[in-house]
Design an enzyme around this catalytic site. Sequence first.
Site, PDB file in Angstrom:
ATOM      1  N   ASN A  56       0.807  -1.220   0.000  1.00  0.00           N
ATOM      2  CA  ASN A  56       0.000   0.000   0.000  1.00  0.00           C
ATOM      3  C   ASN A  56       0.841   1.270   0.000  1.00  0.00           C
ATOM      4  OD1 ASN A  56      -2.663  -1.149   0.045  1.00  0.00           O
ATOM      5  ND2 ASN A  56      -2.228  -1.824   2.120  1.00  0.00           N
TER       6      ASN A  56
ATOM      7  N   LYS B  48       8.689  -3.854  -2.193  1.00  0.00           N
ATOM      8  CA  LYS B  48       9.867  -4.681  -1.969  1.00  0.00           C
ATOM      9  C   LYS B  48      10.400  -5.153  -3.315  1.00  0.00           C
ATOM     10  CE  LYS B  48       8.541  -6.433   2.594  1.00  0.00           C
ATOM     11  NZ  LYS B  48       8.177  -7.642   3.380  1.00  0.00           N
TER      12      LYS B  48
ATOM     13  N   ASP C 231      -0.946 -11.896  -2.735  1.00  0.00           N
ATOM     14  CA  ASP C 231       0.028 -12.203  -1.691  1.00  0.00           C
ATOM     15  C   ASP C 231      -0.249 -13.571  -1.082  1.00  0.00           C
ATOM     16  OD1 ASP C 231      -2.360 -11.114  -0.755  1.00  0.00           O
ATOM     17  OD2 ASP C 231      -1.443 -10.166   0.990  1.00  0.00           O
TER      18      ASP C 231
END
Length: 242
Positions: free
Chosen positions: A9, A13, A96
């Site tokens: 958000n 990474k 995810d």
Amino acid sequence: MYLIIDVGNSFVKLAVFENDTLKSKQVVKLNDVIKEVKSLRKKYLEIEKAIISSVGRLTESDTLVLSTLFDLTILNSETKLPFTNLYQTPKTLGVDRMALVCAAVKQFPKQNTLIIDAGTCITYDFVNANKEYLGGAISPGLRMRYASLNNLTANLPLLNTEMPESIIGDSTKSSIHSGVVHGVLNEIDGNIADYKEKYLDLTIILTGGDTNFLSKQLKSSIFANSNFLLEGLYYILKFNSI
């Protein structure tokens, strides 16, 4: 060499893998993604393929730029996965969570596995020994619980995460810490106990941003791995590159 782009958000990474080894990992701001990816491209000329997992706000223009730099895979409900997805609403399953299950299937083959991702939300995902993903649960994470107490009441302060000294809070602040932290720990231990009643040979993985904070406090035996999601994305990219 493979590049992993995990968009959250607020932050992103970036990870580089080679021969199943994590060579590089960094966390960058959303607005700096293209600049940092181009820098990695210069540093690691061998990168050919990349994957994007986006639960955040990566723009279409940024995605287009990335597609010109690499053979790009955008993880979604149509992506080929190395497990059978029995989720009743597969199109709403978070990317995810897909990646976490892939990591479990790869690293713990033929095992009943519960993956607990302790981040903004706490997600529980279960895949059985036959590589069938059955689903799990979603609940508020530590920071969300602290924030909700502050946002939804008139007088409770917003506190930073802190391990309480006692289960009995003797002030408003210590009561909040006790309620939030012990609430999360008891929830996780309780869920693990419920799964173990049904699956005696259960493997448990804890991952996510609050892994280090929580792992030493849990009663159950777990594998703690803060890079589990990145590893899962890498396995998906490899699986789709065959």
